[in-house]
Design an enzyme around this catalytic site. Structure first.
Site, PDB file in Angstrom:
ATOM      1  N   ASP A   5      56.356  18.819  -8.141  1.00  0.00           N
ATOM      2  CA  ASP A   5      56.611  17.731  -9.097  1.00  0.00           C
ATOM      3  C   ASP A   5      55.368  16.973  -9.568  1.00  0.00           C
ATOM      4  O   ASP A   5      55.498  15.941 -10.224  1.00  0.00           O
ATOM      5  CB  ASP A   5      57.629  16.708  -8.547  1.00  0.00           C
ATOM      6  CG  ASP A   5      59.062  17.226  -8.630  1.00  0.00           C
ATOM      7  OD1 ASP A   5      59.279  18.214  -9.361  1.00  0.00           O
ATOM      8  OD2 ASP A   5      59.939  16.658  -7.971  1.00  0.00           O
TER       9      ASP A   5
ATOM     10  N   THR B 201      53.966  22.939 -13.944  1.00  0.00           N
ATOM     11  CA  THR B 201      54.623  23.729 -14.997  1.00  0.00           C
ATOM     12  C   THR B 201      54.503  23.024 -16.343  1.00  0.00           C
ATOM     13  O   THR B 201      54.236  23.662 -17.365  1.00  0.00           O
ATOM     14  CB  THR B 201      56.093  23.988 -14.618  1.00  0.00           C
ATOM     15  OG1 THR B 201      56.106  24.628 -13.333  1.00  0.00           O
ATOM     16  CG2 THR B 201      56.776  24.884 -15.626  1.00  0.00           C
TER      17      THR B 201
HETATM   18  P1  GDP Z   1      55.730  21.033 -10.846  1.00  0.00           P
HETATM   19  O1  GDP Z   1      56.755  21.025  -9.761  1.00  0.00           O
HETATM   20  O2  GDP Z   1      54.381  20.688 -10.309  1.00  0.00           O
HETATM   21  O3  GDP Z   1      55.725  22.286 -11.674  1.00  0.00           O
HETATM   22  O4  GDP Z   1      56.090  19.797 -11.829  1.00  0.00           O
HETATM   23  P2  GDP Z   1      56.837  19.792 -13.236  1.00  0.00           P
HETATM   24  O5  GDP Z   1      55.952  20.274 -14.316  1.00  0.00           O
HETATM   25  O6  GDP Z   1      58.163  20.431 -13.078  1.00  0.00           O
HETATM   26  O7  GDP Z   1      56.999  18.198 -13.468  1.00  0.00           O
HETATM   27  C1  GDP Z   1      57.682  17.382 -12.549  1.00  0.00           C
HETATM   28  C2  GDP Z   1      58.125  16.094 -13.228  1.00  0.00           C
HETATM   29  O8  GDP Z   1      56.996  15.315 -13.598  1.00  0.00           O
HETATM   30  C3  GDP Z   1      58.943  16.315 -14.496  1.00  0.00           C
HETATM   31  O9  GDP Z   1      59.968  15.358 -14.529  1.00  0.00           O
HETATM   32  C4  GDP Z   1      57.941  16.066 -15.596  1.00  0.00           C
HETATM   33  O10 GDP Z   1      58.527  15.632 -16.778  1.00  0.00           O
HETATM   34  C5  GDP Z   1      57.060  14.985 -14.989  1.00  0.00           C
HETATM   35  N1  GDP Z   1      55.704  15.050 -15.540  1.00  0.00           N
HETATM   36  C6  GDP Z   1      54.938  16.172 -15.643  1.00  0.00           C
HETATM   37  N2  GDP Z   1      53.765  15.884 -16.227  1.00  0.00           N
HETATM   38  C7  GDP Z   1      53.781  14.563 -16.496  1.00  0.00           C
HETATM   39  C8  GDP Z   1      52.823  13.672 -17.103  1.00  0.00           C
HETATM   40  O11 GDP Z   1      51.746  14.049 -17.506  1.00  0.00           O
HETATM   41  N3  GDP Z   1      53.193  12.361 -17.190  1.00  0.00           N
HETATM   42  C9  GDP Z   1      54.377  11.903 -16.748  1.00  0.00           C
HETATM   43  N4  GDP Z   1      54.632  10.607 -16.890  1.00  0.00           N
HETATM   44  N5  GDP Z   1      55.298  12.716 -16.176  1.00  0.00           N
HETATM   45  C10 GDP Z   1      55.007  14.022 -16.051  1.00  0.00           C
HETATM   46 MG    MG Z   2      56.803  24.063 -11.433  1.00  0.00          MG
END
Ligand code: GDP
Ligand code: MG
Length: 390
Positions: free
Chosen positions: A21, A25
């Site tokens: 999170d 991605t």
């Molecule tokens: P992963 O598990 O690392 O792949 O994370 P995700 O890309 O699925 O993102 C997890 C959550 O963080 C989602 O609800 C996204 O919308 C939020 N998120 C991702 N990037 C950002 C960002 O740059 N700013 C904010 N405020 N939220 C973000």
């Molecule tokens: Mg992911």
């Protein structure tokens, strides 16, 4: 007819790592978006990366999502792991063969357990260069950004990276994906840092061809295709190859070479490719085997290795291991159980020891090959093959 892949720039394999999170991605999708606007990529939306479409369409287990893009100077294959378990299993065992990694860290959360574990394991399996994406910078104030930057630099230094030198770029994957000009520019700044900081590795193109098998697919009417990253050497249509590992040895001829859906004249070390193999049945090949130049590599069951047992603080065991220990050995893309013999009969978490290992089935092995050791779903050690017998 399919388009041909024209090699005009050096190719590198990179990937995102970091705590769940923190935005890996989202950032991956944003990178393809900002580059698509410059003509260096096809935009891959978030749910296409995260859903690993092949898994659904082909009914096979794909736990790495690859996207492809180009900057002004390089061609990249970028892997994004759906989850922590996939990260440990695929990337860390060398399946992804990363030339460098983008460590994604949320400025709102700072260093979290999977952040540390990924950095530690990346170092152990030989990912030499890391660039930091300080993500969610849209939602963090300057003080917090500074604090998390210091924290991540410390983490990198503690794990043998040059924490003071590593580029740390504040980004917002989410806002870049929305088309915000400032955050789009920051995503491009991150790519500039990747271009500049992660060097083109030395490729062993002169060595005999070898590719660990990552996935096996059937293309109706054409035959069996194996995919993976070429570890060394070159391969072209018409080449004779051996598929070996796990009590299988079969010979075949490569009748097609593709990368990201485009045909290739020849593939070389570092390329992510699909090889069509003549006369091979789907059931005869599997992940963990290798495809190699005929006669260039042999399988072995027994080897000696130097192994570092992770300390409990590094996510390893609490208790010692003893002769007779039988964990799972992750070698290239495969895993196989192995019996351990220790010179002193036991070793403690945190120790580095030499051991003799006898595997449950023979796999292609050679001195210098790195591997991970896991038990009960966690990584407990990492090692390097010293000698092979039998
Ligand atoms: P992963 O598990 O690392 O792949 O994370 P995700 O890309 O699925 O993102 C997890 C959550 O963080 C989602 O609800 C996204 O919308 C939020 N998120 C991702 N990037 C950002 C960002 O740059 N700013 C904010 N405020 N939220 C973000
Ligand atoms: Mg992911």
């Amino acid at each position: 007819a399919k388009q041909a892949y024209v090699r005009t720039k050096p190719h590198l394999n990179i990937g995102t790592m970091g705590h769940v999170d923190h935005g890996k991605t989202t950032l991956t999708a944003a990178i393809t978006k900002v580059l698509a606007e410059r003509g260096g990529s096809a935009f891959t939306p978030f749910d296409k990366i995260d859903r690993a479409p092949e898994e659904i369409e082909r009914g096979i287990t794909i736990n790495i999502a690859h996207v492809e893009y180009e900057t002004a100077t390089r061609h990249y294959a970028h892997v994004d792991m759906p989850g922590h378990a996939d990260f440990v299993k695929n990337m860390i065992t060398g399946a992804a063969q990363l030339d460098g990694a983008i460590l994604v860290i949320s400025a709102l959360d700072g260093v979290m357990p999977q952040t540390s574990e990924h950095v530690l394991l990346a170092k152990q399996i030989g990912v030499r260069h890391i660039v930091v994406a300080l993500n969610k910078a849209d939602a963090a104030d300057a003080e917090l950004l500074e604090l998390v930057e210091l924290e991540v630099r410390d983490l990198l230094s503690a794990n043998g990276y040059d924490g003071a030198e590593v580029p740390v770029i504040p980004v917002s994957g989410l806002r870049a994906l929305d088309g915000d000009p400032h955050w789009s520019a920051q995503a491009l700044a991150l790519l500039d840092a990747v271009d500049e900081y992660i060097p083109v590795p030395v490729r062993y193109t002169d060595a005999p061809f070898l590719m660990p098998v990552e996935n096996v697919l059937t293309i109706t009417g054409r035959g069996t295709v194996v995919t993976g990253a070429v570890e060394r050497g070159m391969v072209r249509m018409g080449d004779k190859v051996t598929v070996l590992g796990f009590d299988t040895t079969l010979e075949s001829v490569v009748t097609g070479v593709e990368t990201f859906g485009r045909t290739m004249e020849s593939a070389e070390a570092g390329d992510n490719v699909a090889l069509l193999l003549r006369g091979v049945q789907r059931g005869q090949v599997r992940r963990g085997q290798v495809v190699a130049a005929v006669g260039s590599i042999a399988v072995h069951r027994a080897f000696t290795a130097r192994v570092h047992l992770l300390s409990h603080a590094q996510g390893g065991r609490r208790t010692p291991i003893t002769t007779g220990y039988r964990p799972q050995f992750y070698l290239r893309t495969g895993d196989v159980v192995g019996d351990v013999v220790l010179p002193e009969g036991r070793a403690m978490p945190g120790d580095t020891v030499d051991m003799t290992v006898t595997l449950g089935s023979p796999v292609p092995l050679e001195p210098g090959l790195g591997f991970a050791v896991r038990e009960g779903g966690r990584t407990v050690a990492a090692g390097t093959v010293l000698t092979v017998d039998d």
